[in-house]
Design a protein around this motif. Structure first.
Motif, mmCIF file in Angstrom:
data_model
loop_
_atom_site.group_PDB
_atom_site.id
_atom_site.type_symbol
_atom_site.label_atom_id
_atom_site.label_comp_id
_atom_site.label_asym_id
_atom_site.label_seq_id
_atom_site.Cartn_x
_atom_site.Cartn_y
_atom_site.Cartn_z
ATOM 1 N N ARG A 40 0.779 -1.353 -0.279
ATOM 2 C CA ARG A 40 -0.306 0.084 0.027
ATOM 3 C C ARG A 40 0.919 1.331 -0.109
ATOM 4 N NH1 ARG A 40 -5.471 -0.692 1.708
ATOM 5 N NH2 ARG A 40 -5.707 -3.162 2.379
ATOM 6 N N GLY A 41 1.718 1.457 1.009
ATOM 7 C CA GLY A 41 2.487 2.405 0.949
ATOM 8 C C GLY A 41 3.489 2.723 0.090
ATOM 9 N N ALA A 42 4.246 1.463 -0.450
ATOM 10 C CA ALA A 42 5.179 1.407 -1.489
ATOM 11 C C ALA A 42 4.622 1.868 -2.684
ATOM 12 C CB ALA A 42 5.885 0.109 -1.634
ATOM 13 N N PHE A 43 3.340 1.382 -3.065
ATOM 14 C CA PHE A 43 2.681 1.752 -4.441
ATOM 15 C C PHE A 43 2.205 3.366 -4.308
ATOM 16 C CE2 PHE A 43 -0.917 2.087 -7.051
ATOM 17 C CZ PHE A 43 -0.806 1.863 -8.287
ATOM 18 N N ASN A 44 1.754 3.675 -3.173
ATOM 19 C CA ASN A 44 1.481 5.074 -3.109
ATOM 20 C C ASN A 44 2.519 6.097 -3.512
ATOM 21 O OD1 ASN A 44 -0.743 7.278 -2.583
ATOM 22 N ND2 ASN A 44 0.329 7.325 -0.595
ATOM 23 N N LYS A 45 3.695 5.641 -2.595
ATOM 24 C CA LYS A 45 4.928 6.449 -2.938
ATOM 25 C C LYS A 45 5.504 6.384 -4.212
ATOM 26 C CE LYS A 45 8.676 8.675 -1.832
ATOM 27 N NZ LYS A 45 8.678 10.301 -1.513
ATOM 28 N N GLU A 52 11.411 11.916 -14.067
ATOM 29 C CA GLU A 52 12.897 12.301 -13.610
ATOM 30 C C GLU A 52 13.448 11.656 -12.534
ATOM 31 O OE1 GLU A 52 10.262 14.254 -14.526
ATOM 32 O OE2 GLU A 52 10.788 15.024 -16.342
ATOM 33 N N GLU A 53 12.561 11.504 -11.488
ATOM 34 C CA GLU A 53 12.918 10.884 -10.264
ATOM 35 C C GLU A 53 13.533 9.537 -10.436
ATOM 36 O OE1 GLU A 53 10.857 13.100 -6.877
ATOM 37 O OE2 GLU A 53 9.415 12.254 -8.225
ATOM 38 N N CYS A 54 12.527 8.794 -11.316
ATOM 39 C CA CYS A 54 12.657 7.424 -11.803
ATOM 40 C C CYS A 54 13.997 7.136 -12.848
ATOM 41 C CB CYS A 54 11.358 6.664 -12.051
ATOM 42 S SG CYS A 54 10.054 6.704 -10.970
ATOM 43 N N GLU A 55 14.658 7.906 -13.409
ATOM 44 C CA GLU A 55 15.661 7.803 -14.306
ATOM 45 C C GLU A 55 16.692 6.918 -13.869
ATOM 46 O OE1 GLU A 55 16.883 11.337 -15.866
ATOM 47 O OE2 GLU A 55 15.133 11.695 -17.156
ATOM 48 N N LYS A 56 17.195 7.149 -12.572
ATOM 49 C CA LYS A 56 18.301 6.190 -12.201
ATOM 50 C C LYS A 56 17.731 5.209 -11.350
ATOM 51 C CE LYS A 56 21.205 10.250 -12.648
ATOM 52 N NZ LYS A 56 22.305 11.207 -11.941
ATOM 53 N N GLY A 57 16.584 4.724 -11.368
ATOM 54 C CA GLY A 57 16.237 3.519 -10.692
ATOM 55 C C GLY A 57 15.585 3.857 -9.155
ATOM 56 N N ILE A 58 15.339 2.820 -8.599
ATOM 57 C CA ILE A 58 14.915 2.913 -7.228
ATOM 58 C C ILE A 58 15.431 2.196 -6.134
ATOM 59 C CG2 ILE A 58 12.809 2.296 -5.593
ATOM 60 C CD1 ILE A 58 10.985 3.084 -7.815
ATOM 61 N N VAL A 59 15.922 2.496 -5.109
ATOM 62 C CA VAL A 59 16.744 1.953 -4.071
ATOM 63 C C VAL A 59 16.017 1.830 -2.839
ATOM 64 C CG1 VAL A 59 17.999 3.780 -2.991
ATOM 65 C CG2 VAL A 59 18.958 1.549 -3.077
ATOM 66 N N ALA A 60 16.045 0.783 -1.919
ATOM 67 C CA ALA A 60 15.245 0.930 -0.551
ATOM 68 C C ALA A 60 16.032 -0.297 0.336
ATOM 69 C CB ALA A 60 13.592 0.302 -0.889
ATOM 70 N N ALA A 61 15.715 -0.026 1.458
ATOM 71 C CA ALA A 61 16.317 -1.023 2.596
ATOM 72 C C ALA A 61 15.033 -1.584 3.250
ATOM 73 C CB ALA A 61 17.008 -0.157 3.673
ATOM 74 N N SER A 62 15.052 -3.031 3.623
ATOM 75 C CA SER A 62 13.857 -3.566 4.167
ATOM 76 C C SER A 62 14.147 -4.804 4.787
ATOM 77 C CB SER A 62 12.946 -4.011 3.042
ATOM 78 O OG SER A 62 11.988 -4.847 3.589
ATOM 79 N N ALA A 63 13.538 -5.396 5.991
ATOM 80 C CA ALA A 63 13.804 -6.825 6.604
ATOM 81 C C ALA A 63 13.031 -7.733 5.962
ATOM 82 C CB ALA A 63 13.147 -6.547 8.076
ATOM 83 N N GLY A 64 12.273 -7.421 4.802
ATOM 84 C CA GLY A 64 11.416 -8.409 4.008
ATOM 85 C C GLY A 64 10.129 -7.716 3.311
ATOM 86 N N ASN A 65 9.302 -7.391 4.045
ATOM 87 C CA ASN A 65 7.832 -6.929 3.616
ATOM 88 C C ASN A 65 8.012 -5.732 2.632
ATOM 89 O OD1 ASN A 65 6.971 -9.335 4.432
ATOM 90 N ND2 ASN A 65 5.915 -8.185 6.399
ATOM 91 N N ALA A 127 19.709 7.458 -7.266
ATOM 92 C CA ALA A 127 18.225 6.451 -7.227
ATOM 93 C C ALA A 127 17.364 7.250 -6.504
ATOM 94 C CB ALA A 127 18.619 5.120 -7.024
ATOM 95 N N ALA A 128 16.152 7.028 -6.780
ATOM 96 C CA ALA A 128 15.137 7.452 -5.810
ATOM 97 C C ALA A 128 14.903 6.438 -4.618
ATOM 98 C CB ALA A 128 13.712 7.451 -6.582
ATOM 99 N N PHE A 129 14.961 7.090 -3.295
ATOM 100 C CA PHE A 129 15.034 6.263 -2.127
ATOM 101 C C PHE A 129 13.525 5.903 -1.593
ATOM 102 C CE2 PHE A 129 15.580 5.739 2.397
ATOM 103 C CZ PHE A 129 16.411 4.053 2.508
ATOM 104 N N ILE A 130 13.083 4.646 -1.312
ATOM 105 C CA ILE A 130 11.959 4.641 -0.742
ATOM 106 C C ILE A 130 12.052 4.162 0.743
ATOM 107 C CG2 ILE A 130 9.735 3.263 -1.280
ATOM 108 C CD1 ILE A 130 10.525 5.349 -3.482
ATOM 109 N N HIS A 131 11.683 5.056 1.332
ATOM 110 C CA HIS A 131 11.802 4.751 2.975
ATOM 111 C C HIS A 131 10.809 3.909 3.304
ATOM 112 C CE1 HIS A 131 12.375 5.281 7.068
ATOM 113 N NE2 HIS A 131 13.607 6.089 6.975
#
Length: 314
Positions: A40-45, A52-65, A127-131
């Motif tokens: 839900r949150g990931a898709f909304n963000k 332009e924000e997506c041009e260099k990809g997306i990066v994130a950190a996670s314990a899994g979900n 890259a765009a960071f997804i917290h």
């Protein structure tokens, strides 16, 4: 969000009704796409990112979900995704993230170490960071769980929410207090990693334990600044549950509800099952936040419950 996110069931638990002498409804986000609410949150963000924000990809950190949510949302957006995960992340979550198309890098022994590596990658690549939690778009996305619950079960007077970094709890509190301030919101953390509970109750961070827990999805040492501010303003209480209580809740869900849920997903169930709510509720909503359980750890879960007959008797 409707085209991609399931409207998950809110199912009454007759067994929990009897134990608590009230009406208990389980919001089954373990049946959500990717196996948890995190999509839900990931898709909304990610859906809000510009080209332009997506041009260099997306990066994130996670314990899994969060990883799986970002991976799927990134795939839907057509953007390459790199996820940094702790080395001890359950294999089931690692494999699922890869199957959604993301590149996975296993770094460090904790979420915090994986997060630091992800931020370093962002600085290097642009890259765009997804917290995973401390972002308003993420919080708003998670808030839709509570919005659905209030539509499905308008009689609720309490909603019980698992909490790690606080995105789901903050989103729930914002939605609930905006739409019906009389509904109480209770956060639940593992006793092994109670950062939000400690801050909420005024305990100094130096005195807070940070130990291994089967609820690795909510094992976060430093909750978000934004989520903490919202939680302190709108949440009614935050309680903790032991490893034995989490294990018994996992077994309860498996035996009585016929569902395999992960430790984080069982945390709020554990709080209700073991009577940790600070007041009586006539109609309680419980968010079962995820179902991505590593089946190889089921025996360890069973062993954690010292008297297995207790879990089997519900």
């Amino acid at each position: 969000m409707a085209p991609i996110v399931h409207r998950t069931p809110c199912k009454q638990s007759q067994t929990l009704n009897g134990i608590t002498e009230s009406q208990v409804f389980l919001k089954l986000e373990n049946l959500q796409k990717t196996g948890s609410f995190k999509i839900r949150g990931a898709f909304n963000k990610i859906n809000r990112l510009s080209e332009e924000e997506c041009e260099k990809g997306i990066v994130a950190a996670s314990a899994g979900n969060h990883a799986q949510g970002v991976a799927l949302a990134g795939r839907e957006k057509g953007v390459p995704v790199t996820i940094f995960m702790p080395e001890a992340t359950p294999e089931a979550k690692v494999m699922a993230t890869r199957q959604y198309g993301a590149t996975v890098r296993l770094v460090g022994k904790s979420f915090e170490e994986a997060y630091a590596a992800a931020k370093k990658e962002q600085l290097f690549t642009g890259a765009a960071f997804i917290h995973p939690f401390d972002d308003m778009a993420i919080i708003e996305g998670q808030a839709t769980v509570a919005m659905e619950m209030m539509q499905q079960c308008p009689e609720l007077d309490t909603i019980v929410v698992p909490a790690g970094g606080g995105g789901l709890l903050a989103g729930t509190a914002l939605a609930v207090k905006s739409l019906n301030p009389s509904i109480r919101v209770i956060g639940v953390q593992a006793q092994a990693a109670p950062a939000i509970a400690s801050l909420f109750h005024g305990i100094q961070n130096s005195a807070v334990p940070f130990l291994p827990t089967m609820a690795e999805g909510i094992k976060v040492k430093e909750p978000g600044k934004l989520t903490t501010k919202i939680i302190n303003a709108y949440v009614d209480d935050v309680v903790t549950v032991s490893e034995q209580e989490i294990a018994s809740a996992i077994l309860f869900m498996l035996e009585r509800e016929k569902m395999l849920v992960e430790g984080a997903g069982a945390a709020a169930v554990a709080a209700v099952l073991h009577r940790h709510l600070p007041f009586h509720s006539n109609s309680t909503g419980v968010i079962v936040s995820g179902g991505n359980f590593d089946i190889s750890k089921l025996n360890a879960c069973i062993k954690t419950v010292t008297d297995i007959s207790t879990a089997s008797s519900y």
